[in-house]
Each structure stands twice: as C-alpha cells, then as structure tokens.
Write a protein that holds these residues in place. Structure first.
Motif, PDB file in Angstrom:
ATOM      1  N   PRO A 149       0.842   6.103  -8.349  1.00 16.43           N
ATOM      2  CA  PRO A 149      -0.330   5.748  -9.164  1.00 16.43           C
ATOM      3  C   PRO A 149      -0.027   5.831 -10.661  1.00 16.43           C
ATOM      4  CG  PRO A 149      -0.571   7.948  -8.277  1.00 16.43           C
ATOM      5  CD  PRO A 149       0.670   7.405  -7.635  1.00 16.43           C
ATOM      6  N   ARG A 199      -0.916   3.547  -4.163  1.00 15.21           N
ATOM      7  CA  ARG A 199      -1.224   4.934  -3.810  1.00 15.21           C
ATOM      8  C   ARG A 199       0.002   5.833  -3.892  1.00 15.21           C
ATOM      9  NH1 ARG A 199      -4.282   4.663   1.834  1.00 15.21           N
ATOM     10  NH2 ARG A 199      -2.666   3.067   2.141  1.00 15.21           N
ATOM     11  N   LYS A 200       1.180   5.282  -3.590  1.00 15.23           N
ATOM     12  CA  LYS A 200       2.388   6.110  -3.627  1.00 15.23           C
ATOM     13  C   LYS A 200       2.859   6.385  -5.059  1.00 15.23           C
ATOM     14  CE  LYS A 200       4.113   4.566   0.870  1.00 15.23           C
ATOM     15  NZ  LYS A 200       5.253   3.968   1.604  1.00 15.23           N
ATOM     16  N   ASN A 231      -4.735   2.298  -7.784  1.00 20.01           N
ATOM     17  CA  ASN A 231      -4.296   3.641  -7.375  1.00 20.01           C
ATOM     18  C   ASN A 231      -4.826   4.011  -5.988  1.00 20.01           C
ATOM     19  OD1 ASN A 231      -2.908   3.972  -9.748  1.00 20.01           O
ATOM     20  ND2 ASN A 231      -4.561   5.088 -10.783  1.00 20.01           N
ATOM     21  N   HIS A 232      -5.947   3.442  -5.569  1.00 25.02           N
ATOM     22  CA  HIS A 232      -6.504   3.732  -4.252  1.00 25.02           C
ATOM     23  C   HIS A 232      -6.026   2.743  -3.191  1.00 25.02           C
ATOM     24  CE1 HIS A 232      -9.326   6.124  -6.693  1.00 25.02           C
ATOM     25  NE2 HIS A 232      -9.489   6.859  -5.556  1.00 25.02           N
ATOM     26  N   THR A 233      -5.308   1.683  -3.587  1.00 23.69           N
ATOM     27  CA  THR A 233      -4.867   0.682  -2.604  1.00 23.69           C
ATOM     28  C   THR A 233      -3.358   0.484  -2.678  1.00 23.69           C
ATOM     29  OG1 THR A 233      -5.409  -1.048  -4.204  1.00 23.69           O
ATOM     30  CG2 THR A 233      -7.092  -0.512  -2.535  1.00 23.69           C
TER      31      THR A 233
END
Length: 745
Positions: A697, A694-695, A689-691
């Motif tokens: 998650p 991200r769009k 979700n952070h990499t």
C-alpha cells in the motif's frame, strides 16, 4: 426604415472594402499552395497557381465593383463625411472610417489601379518564383491602403499606414537579389523611421488638442487658440507644440510620399521592384503620404504662412530635384521613379498654395490650388499606372531596362507606342491631356496669388521643372519607339512580328490608357466635377469660377514648359548625354547619392561614435573612486530611509486597515483546485490500498503534493515572466519566425 437599411448596407460595404483583401490574400495564398502541390504530384515539379491567379483577379475585380457601387450610392455631399464606420476597442482608441467625395474618388482610383496591376501580374510573373507570396502581399497592401484613405482619424491612419509599409516591403524585396534586398532595406528603414516619428507627432497632437478625428481638428485648433487668447505665452507655447507635432507628422508622411530629402528610397526601390508593384508604389502608395500632408495643411495649419512656406520650399526642391535626376537617368524605371518624385513636388506646391494666407477678397487662388492639387494626384496615379505597366511589358520581352539595351524595342509595336505616348503626353502637360489641366490650375494659383520675388522664383521653377518633364519623357519615347538599337541583331529581334503580350495584359494596358485619355478629354464634365466633390475634404466651400483651360493666357504657361523641354532635349540630352555612337551615357556623379553621402554615414558611423563617446565619458566619470563612494553613500542613506518608511507603513496598515481577519474555511495550503484534485487522488489511493495494492500500500498526502507542485509552478512562472531573458526570448522567436517566413515564402 429605408434610410437605416441603406446606411447599414453602406457600412457593411465600407467594412468589406477594408478587411476583405486581408482574408482574400490568405485564401489566394492557400489556394496557390494546394494547386501547386497537385501539379507537382502530376508533373514531378513545383508549379501551379492557376486557381490562385483566377482568385486574385476575381478578388480585385470584386473590390473595384464594390468600391464603385458604394461610392455612387453614398456620394452626394462632398463637404462633410456622408458615411462613417466605428469599430471600438481595437488598439485602445478603436478604428474609425469615413466616406466623402475625396475618399470615394480616390478609393475608386486605388481599386482600379490594383485591378489592372493584378491582371498584368499573371503574365509578368509566369516565370518568377514566390508568386504566391507576391499575391498575398498585393492583396494585404490593398486592404491597408484602403484603410489609410478611408480613415477618419489620424490614429487609424497610422495603424494602416504601418501595416502598408511592412506589407509593401515584400514587393521591393521580391527578386531577392543584392540590389533588391539593399533597396528594400532602405525602404524599410525610411518607413520605420518615418512611422516612429509620426507616432511621436500623434502623441503630441492628442495631448494638445484632445482629439485625432480629422474633421474635428480645425475646431479643436480654434478652441485651443480661443482658450489661450488672453495669454500670449500660452498661445506661443501652443503654437510651438502644434508645429512640433506637425513637423513629426510631416516627416512620416513625407517619407512615404517621397518628398525631398526623404526621397532616397524612390530611385532605388522602383527599378528593382516588379513593374506592377512599381505602378502601385508610385501611383498610390506615395499618395497615402500626400493624404496625410493634405490633412496637416488643411486641418491643422490653414492660412499659416510659416507652414505654407515650408511646404512650398520642400515642394520646389522635390519638384526640381526629381526632374534633374530623371534627365540624367539611363534606366527606364529609375527615370519614371525620379519623375514620380518630381510630380510629388508639383502636388506639394499645390498644398502649400492652398494653405497660404492671402489678402481679403483674394481667395480664388485657394480654389485653383485645391482643384489643381487633387486633380494632379489623380492624374499622376493614372499616368504612372500606364507608364509602369508599359515598362513591365517591355521588360517581359526585352528582360532589360537600360535605355541602350531596349532602344528601338517599340518601333514596330503601334499599340504599345500609343499606350506609352498617352502617358508621356499626359505627364508632360500637353493640352488635351489630363496633366495639362492640373498643371494649369497649379500654375494659375501661383499667378493669381501674386506676391513679390519669391513667388516669381517659384513660378519660374514650376515652369522649368515642367520643361524638364517634357525633356526626359521625350528622351524615353524617342529611345524606345523611334531610334534604332546599336546592335542590328537585337533590333531585328525586336522588329520581328509576333505576340509580345497576352490578351489579359493588353486589356490591362489599353484599358488604363483609355481611362487616362478619356479623363483628360473631359476637363469640365469629369475633372472639374470630381474636384468639386473632393474639395470638402480640403476644408474648402467655395467652388470658384469656371476656368477656361484653353484660353491664350492659360495655354501660355504650358507652351513655355514645352519650349523649355524642347530646348533641354535638343541642346543638352542629345548633345551631352549621348556618346558618338548614339548611346546614352550616365554622367551623374556616383558620389552624389544622398543616402550614401549623408544617411548611412550618419546612422551607421556618426551616431554609434557619438553614443559610444557619451557612454565612455559617463563610464570614466562614474569609475572615479571619490564619485563612486559619494554616490554609494547617498544611495545607501536614501535606501535605508525609504526602507524604514516602507516597513513602518506596511506594519501600520497591516495592524489597522488591512488587519487579517479569520476565515471560516481557510486552507492551510493550496487552493480549491489542488485540494479537490488531492482529495480525489487520496480516494483513489485508499481504494487501491484495499484492492490491487493490498500487499504494497501507498500512504501519500496528495492534497499536500498538489499544493506543493502548484506553488512551484506559480513561482517558476513568476520568475520567467519577470526576467529580461523572457522578453528577449519572445523577441528572438518573433525574429526567427520572420526570417523563416522571408526564406521559405
């Protein structure tokens, strides 16, 4: 230290004798498959087996060498087991083996017979299909048979007995034609039924005595009798239980031995089985049944008149019935099969005499019976090896077994004639041959015992059956080696000079006949010595006096049987069992077949009808509205009472002894594995979700999902395991694998 090392080597050799054939059979089968593929690629057709044949021959020779070395190293005290091997934990009770004089000698006999049969098999099966399958089960049956003869307790005997029954089934079905498959079905039905009944007897015996160890059975029976000595009712109950157990075991062992009335597989299995297999079925596998009956007579029921009379009656019926069937038979291998049944009857007579109680100071008959029983077992094994291998040589060339088709085959084959004549004279009880010695001992045990009319009738039956043996063996020898065939062209073909056996087959037949001939020529140095070594297994300590086998009194019995045989052959067989053309005719009534007359109608018609009638009667009774209402009311009341009691008991226990205690780290769901997996997946999800996500998650609780999936899997697994269909599925899979094996192997 030297003694420990020697015992360790002997134990290793004992284990090798039992378990090596199983591994060797698999190795030989795989070698045959690989060799066949190589030759198929080279020639474009399925062939092969050279490497396999050499391996099989090497394996059986190695088995015989090891058995001989172990026997000579261990032999020395025939009274008690001189070597034992225990394998704990197998099948619950473990496997236990022992080696004494009896087992040493019969192990050597079995290994020798397997070696000779395997050597002949290479030429016999040169044009047959499924050779690899035959060799596989040939070696597996060798291991199972060794396991039976070397077993130290009845449980081990039963385990290997059943393995032997299933592996030898393939021998009977080898040709895969109609008669072979029908005979194999009969053989398997008798073997399975006998095994199940035998298992019931083992359960009863273990419950009554607390042991199944063969050497402990006499002392266990004596201790049980002493314990109940003051209670006549307990003594009677204990005796009845032992009789019930003995009857069940006798059923199982008697079925394999071919004793009347469970002999039905013998006359049908031998004619359709390959000749090497017939030699082993007749010569060795029947003796595994005799091995068990010997244990019953010597260890469970020594000096028991009722048991002895039962064995004597079965022996007389088997002895006379087999001889009569052999006289009427016109098939070479069927005649030899019926002869095996008759000779088993002679052995049963010896076992019955061995167990018969006598008067004080008159124990000589027991020694005569013990020696005669054991020696006739060995004689019959070696004789049937010679005769069935000779029958195999005849079939390899003539491709027939009917006496009218093979008549005159051996007229100009002196080696084969001498080999067959050796077996004929030995089984006929002719002086200077082994069969005469063992039959003389058995006959003299009857005479020595004395008694009234019953013993005289037994003696007359014994002598008459011996005469019938001379008659039907004379018929076989004259038909094959003296008479001319009714077809001149066929006789010319038989008389044509040429090789009818390869050197290996000649070695197998001539070697077997030579051993039989030498064995019979040395009654004192070989036969008596072997009987003395084996008598410890028969619970006999006294050796008795030396018997003068060729005294006028002992020769008299043999000469009476020879005279009866000559009269039956000349007056009955030559006149009534041949037509005007000199052809042998089969006048035995077709309907007089115990299997078709009794067993198949009983098992396939009467029992289903009886059980169906019982089920219909129960159905009519239970379908009555009044009965159903009464039963449902009673059942409902009982269920409500039991339900209330169970609920109350559970609540009480949960509030007292099994009260829940708070756990410091109790998980709301799942287990440590699902929680660890879920946390790892949640960490991967957070990283994504952070990499790369991200769009879009994701927000899933993988700890919960893993716990749910685990619970679903466990519930499904519990349902499957509890269901009846799971058991049926496993059964169907096993049955399908068995059918595929029988089809493709």
């Amino acid at each position: 230290m030297d003694l420990v090392w020697r015992v360790t080597k002997l134990e290793t050799g004992l284990a090798f004798l039992i378990f090596f054939p199983f591994a060797a059979g698999l190795l030989a089968y795989l070698a045959g498959r690989a060799d066949g593929k190589k030759e198929a690629n080279a020639r474009g057709q399925e062939s092969g087996g050279t490497l396999r044949d050499l391996l099989v021959a090497s394996f059986v020779v190695l088995e015989f060498i090891v058995m001989t070395i172990v026997s000579f190293s261990a032999m020395g005290n025939g009274a008690k087991p001189i070597l034992s091997l225990d394998i704990p934990g197998v099948c619950g009770l473990g496997l236990h083996f022992a080696l004494d004089g009896f087992r040493c000698i019969y192990g050597c006999v079995a290994a020798f017979m397997w070696m000779m049969a395997a050597i002949l098999s290479r030429e016999y099966f040169v044009h047959h299909h499924h050779r690899g399958r035959f060799y596989l089960f040939l070696l597996w049956t060798l291991g199972a048979t060794m396991g039976v003869f070397l077993s130290a307790d009845l449980y081990t005997t039963f385990v290997f007995f059943e393995i032997m029954s299933f592996t030898s089934y393939v021998w009977v079905a080898q040709e895969e034609n109609g008669p072979a498959l029908r005979a194999a079905a009969t053989y398997l039905a008798v073997a399975v039924t006998g095994g199940l009944v035998m298992l019931m007897g083992i359960f009863l015996l273990y419950h009554q005595l607390g042991t199944l160890t063969i050497q402990e059975l006499p002392s266990a029976v004596a201790a049980c009798q002493q314990k109940n000595a003051l209670n006549a009712g307990a003594v009677r109950q204990q005796k009845n239980t032992l009789y019930a157990a003995g009857a069940c075991l006798l059923f199982g062992f008697g079925a394999k031995a071919g004793a009347f009335p469970l002999h039905i597989w013998l006359p049908k299995a031998h004619p359709v089985a390959p000749a090497p297999a017939s030699a082993l079925l007749s010569g060795i596998l029947t003796k595994t049944g005799i091995y068990g009956i010997l244990i019953l007579g010597c260890c469970l029921f020594p000096q028991d008149r009722a048991w002895s009379l039962l064995i004597l009656a079965l022996g007389a019926a088997t002895m006379l019935g087999g001889a009569v069937l052999a006289v009427f038979s016109v098939d070479l291998k069927r005649t030899l099969a019926c002869s095996s049944m008759s000779q088993i009857g002679f052995i049963l007579i010896g076992i019955g005499m061995l167990s018969l109680p006598g008067t004080e100071g008159n124990a000589e008959y027991r020694t005569l019976a013990a020696h005669g029983t054991f020696l006739h077992m060995v004689n019959h094994s070696l004789i049937k090896l010679v005769l069935f291998l000779a029958a195999g040589a005849i079939y390899m060339n003539a491709h027939a077994l009917n006496l009218n088709d093979i008549r005159g085959f051996g007229r100009k084959k002196p080696l084969l004639k001498a080999i067959f004549l050796t077996g004929t004279l030995a089984i006929g009880g002719i002086p200077l041959f082994g069969g005469y010695v063992s039959k003389t001992l058995l006959h003299e045990s009857i005479v020595e015992y004395g008694g009234g009319l019953g013993m005289r009738l037994l003696e007359y039956t014994f002598l008459f059956s011996g005469g019938l043996t001379v008659a039907y063996m004379t018929k076989l020898f004259v038909a094959i080696f003296i008479e001319k065939n009714g077809n001149p062209a066929l006789q010319e073909k038989y008389d044509r000079r040429g090789k009818y056996m390869k050197p290996a087959s000649i070695l197998a037949l001539a070697g077997s006949a030579a051993v039989l001939f030498i064995w019979g020529l040395c009654p004192y140095n070989l036969m008596d010595r072997a009987a003395e070594l084996a008598q410890g297994f028969l619970q006999l300590t006294e050796t008795g006096h030396t018997v003068n086998y060729f005294s006028p009194g002992n020769l008299k019995g043999g000469l009476i049987s020879i005279g009866i045989g000559a009269a039956v052959y000349l007056a009955f067989i030559r006149r009534l069992l041949r037509n005007s053309k000199g052809e042998y005719i089969d006048i035995w009534p077709k309907w007089l077949d115990l299997e078709e007359l009794l067993y198949r109608p009983l098992m396939l018609r009467f029992l289903p009808w009886l059980l169906g009638g019982i089920c219909n009667a129960l159905d009519r009774i239970l379908s009555s509205p009044l009965i159903l209402k009464t039963l449902s009311t009673i059942a409902g009341a009982l269920c409500r009472i039991l339900d209330s009691l169970a609920d109350g008991l559970v609540v009480t226990l949960r509030k007292t002894l099994y009260r829940d205690s708070p756990l410091p780290h109790e998980r709301p769901e799942g287990n440590v594995l699902t929680e660890s997996l879920g946390r790892a997946l949640n960490a991967i999800q957070a990283l994504g979700n952070h990499t790369w996500r991200r769009k879009s998650p994701l927000h899933r609780d993988y700890v919960h999902l893993a716990a749910v999936k685990n619970e679903q899997f466990r519930e499904t697994n519990r349902i499957i395991q509890r269901s009846l269909s799971f058991g049926l599925l496993l059964f169907c899979i096993g049955l399908a694998l068995t059918l595929l094996y029988l089809i493709w192997w």
